[in-house]
Design a protein around this motif. Structure first.
Motif, PDB file in Angstrom:
ATOM      1  N   ASN A  61      -5.006  -4.246   1.488  1.00 33.37           N
ATOM      2  CA  ASN A  61      -6.127  -5.170   1.583  1.00 33.37           C
ATOM      3  C   ASN A  61      -5.690  -6.456   2.269  1.00 33.37           C
ATOM      4  O   ASN A  61      -4.606  -6.972   1.986  1.00 33.37           O
ATOM      5  CB  ASN A  61      -6.674  -5.506   0.187  1.00 33.37           C
ATOM      6  N   VAL A  98       1.048   0.923   8.142  1.00 31.66           N
ATOM      7  CA  VAL A  98      -0.137   1.106   7.307  1.00 31.66           C
ATOM      8  C   VAL A  98      -1.216   1.828   8.124  1.00 31.66           C
ATOM      9  O   VAL A  98      -1.443   1.522   9.294  1.00 31.66           O
ATOM     10  CB  VAL A  98      -0.656  -0.255   6.804  1.00 31.66           C
ATOM     11  N   ASP A  99      -1.888   2.789   7.496  1.00 34.41           N
ATOM     12  CA  ASP A  99      -2.914   3.569   8.188  1.00 34.41           C
ATOM     13  C   ASP A  99      -4.261   2.860   8.245  1.00 34.41           C
ATOM     14  O   ASP A  99      -4.947   2.897   9.269  1.00 34.41           O
ATOM     15  CB  ASP A  99      -3.123   4.925   7.479  1.00 34.41           C
ATOM     16  N   LEU A 100      -4.644   2.253   7.122  1.00 32.18           N
ATOM     17  CA  LEU A 100      -5.988   1.709   6.960  1.00 32.18           C
ATOM     18  C   LEU A 100      -5.890   0.314   6.361  1.00 32.18           C
ATOM     19  O   LEU A 100      -5.223   0.124   5.338  1.00 32.18           O
ATOM     20  CB  LEU A 100      -6.816   2.620   6.040  1.00 32.18           C
ATOM     21  N   VAL A 101      -6.547  -0.646   6.991  1.00 27.27           N
ATOM     22  CA  VAL A 101      -6.583  -2.006   6.461  1.00 27.27           C
ATOM     23  C   VAL A 101      -7.991  -2.297   5.968  1.00 27.27           C
ATOM     24  O   VAL A 101      -8.967  -2.159   6.717  1.00 27.27           O
ATOM     25  CB  VAL A 101      -6.167  -3.047   7.517  1.00 27.27           C
ATOM     26  N   VAL A 102      -8.087  -2.665   4.703  1.00 19.53           N
ATOM     27  CA  VAL A 102      -9.369  -2.978   4.081  1.00 19.53           C
ATOM     28  C   VAL A 102      -9.559  -4.487   4.162  1.00 19.53           C
ATOM     29  O   VAL A 102      -8.822  -5.244   3.518  1.00 19.53           O
ATOM     30  CB  VAL A 102      -9.413  -2.491   2.617  1.00 19.53           C
ATOM     31  N   ARG A 124      -7.013   1.944  11.487  1.00 22.34           N
ATOM     32  CA  ARG A 124      -8.337   2.194  10.929  1.00 22.34           C
ATOM     33  C   ARG A 124      -8.706   1.021  10.023  1.00 22.34           C
ATOM     34  O   ARG A 124      -7.828   0.357   9.468  1.00 22.34           O
ATOM     35  CB  ARG A 124      -8.331   3.506  10.143  1.00 22.34           C
ATOM     36  N   THR A 159      -3.390   8.934   3.110  1.00 23.67           N
ATOM     37  CA  THR A 159      -3.728   7.691   3.802  1.00 23.67           C
ATOM     38  C   THR A 159      -3.163   6.520   3.018  1.00 23.67           C
ATOM     39  O   THR A 159      -3.382   6.417   1.808  1.00 23.67           O
ATOM     40  CB  THR A 159      -5.249   7.542   3.942  1.00 23.67           C
ATOM     41  N   SER A 183      -3.233   2.512   2.551  1.00 26.09           N
ATOM     42  CA  SER A 183      -4.051   1.348   2.889  1.00 26.09           C
ATOM     43  C   SER A 183      -3.598   0.118   2.131  1.00 26.09           C
ATOM     44  O   SER A 183      -3.002   0.208   1.054  1.00 26.09           O
ATOM     45  CB  SER A 183      -5.535   1.615   2.605  1.00 26.09           C
ATOM     46  N   ASN A 237      -3.873   3.005  -2.182  1.00 27.36           N
ATOM     47  CA  ASN A 237      -4.208   1.625  -1.855  1.00 27.36           C
ATOM     48  C   ASN A 237      -3.353   0.691  -2.692  1.00 27.36           C
ATOM     49  O   ASN A 237      -3.165   0.910  -3.895  1.00 27.36           O
ATOM     50  CB  ASN A 237      -5.684   1.335  -2.110  1.00 27.36           C
ATOM     51  N   HIS A 266      -5.230   9.329  -0.867  1.00 27.43           N
ATOM     52  CA  HIS A 266      -5.267   7.962  -0.348  1.00 27.43           C
ATOM     53  C   HIS A 266      -4.585   7.072  -1.382  1.00 27.43           C
ATOM     54  O   HIS A 266      -4.856   7.172  -2.580  1.00 27.43           O
ATOM     55  CB  HIS A 266      -6.740   7.557  -0.154  1.00 27.43           C
ATOM     56  N   THR A 284      -8.511   8.349  -4.292  1.00 27.71           N
ATOM     57  CA  THR A 284      -7.720   7.163  -3.982  1.00 27.71           C
ATOM     58  C   THR A 284      -7.123   6.642  -5.282  1.00 27.71           C
ATOM     59  O   THR A 284      -7.848   6.400  -6.246  1.00 27.71           O
ATOM     60  CB  THR A 284      -8.584   6.057  -3.349  1.00 27.71           C
TER      61      THR A 284
END
Length: 279
Positions: free
Chosen positions: A228, A252-256, A2, A224, A226, A193, A191, A172
């Motif tokens: 960066n 990792v689920d989510l990459v910003v 994501r 979640t 995440s 981060n 979440h 988050t």
């Protein structure tokens, strides 16, 4: 995998910031958009412009239709938790339930010294953070909230109207402190981060989070995770995409994707296309 985008509200204009978020709103591969909570720029001229986080976030929520919106992350020391809870509820209403409530203990000594905001010693800062998160959850979920902490006290306190999302907007928590931050993530966050230089440095932190979740009987998969990835304007886009792929392979689920400082709306479509094979 994501994906999300993050913009830097420093050395830019409201119009440019808004237009980038509107552009990202058109590409479903980006599930959320983020900016930061600082009052001074973090690069270049410290006396330069830097847009305030929550007023712009509410406006960006109104300017977009689909993408989730968040601040990565709000320094708890800057606003009383009760004030922040009310701000969050209102922003969630404005966005029709798209707010990601990002919070952290705070760290920027330059800003706090300039504004006369007390930057408490580290232990007290995290004690206040823990109480602040609990107080916000109480205000966002209970009709009448009471909280009797050492630093934060609520007495028959209201936060009305409530946010659209129930029981509250996803929280988050940002940071990598293994004892306090990751324990707070396990207790209260939906979440986590963190900014780390490589997947190899991320994996041990994830293991710490897993252990904290096991200790309190929580499923870590409810959270979640995440990171960066910064896109450098003077490097090929492929480099950032490869870095994102490596984090995905690490779990990792989510990459910003952190956009360059001078990012224009035109950067969004090429990025969406480059990430599409990883989604």
């Amino acid at each position: 995998m994501r994906f999300a985008i993050k913009t830097r509200p420093e050395h830019t204009t409201w119009q440019q910031l808004r237009d980038v978020w509107i552009a990202a709103d058109d590409f479903e591969i980006f599930e959320s958009a983020w900016h930061w909570d600082h009052f001074y720029p973090l690069s270049g001229d410290m006396a330069g412009p830097n847009l305030e986080a929550w007023t712009t976030l509410a406006a960006l929520a109104q300017a977009t239709q689909r993408i989730r919106v968040g601040c990565q992350v709000t320094g708890m020391i800057y606003r009383h938790p009760a004030v922040l809870a009310n701000m969050a509820a209102t922003t969630d209403i404005i966005s029709n339930g798209r707010l990601e409530l990002g919070v952290g203990a705070g760290w920027n000594e330059m800003e706090t010294a300039a504004y006369g905001i007390e930057l408490y010693p580290l232990k007290e800062r995290f004690d206040r953070f823990d109480e602040g998160v609990q107080a916000m959850i109480a205000l966002l979920t209970e009709k009448v909230a009471n909280f009797d902490g050492k630093y934060i006290k609520l007495t028959d306190a209201y936060c009305e109207p409530k946010a659209v999302q129930t029981p509250h907007p996803p929280i988050t928590i940002g940071g990598k402190g293994p004892k306090r931050t990751l324990r707070a993530v396990a207790k209260w966050a939906q979440h986590w981060n963190v900014i780390v230089p490589s997947p190899e440095e991320w994996k041990p932190l994830k293991d710490v989070l897993v252990k904290h979740c096991e200790d309190i009987g929580r499923d870590v998969n409810e959270i979640t995770c995440s990171v960066n990835v910064r896109i450098d304007a003077d490097q090929p886009l492929d480099a950032a995409v490869a870095s994102a792929a490596a984090y995905g392979e690490a779990g990792v689920d989510l990459v910003v994707m952190n956009l360059p400082l001078d990012a224009a709306p035109s950067v969004v479509e090429p990025l969406a296309k480059a990430l599409a094979p990883l989604a």
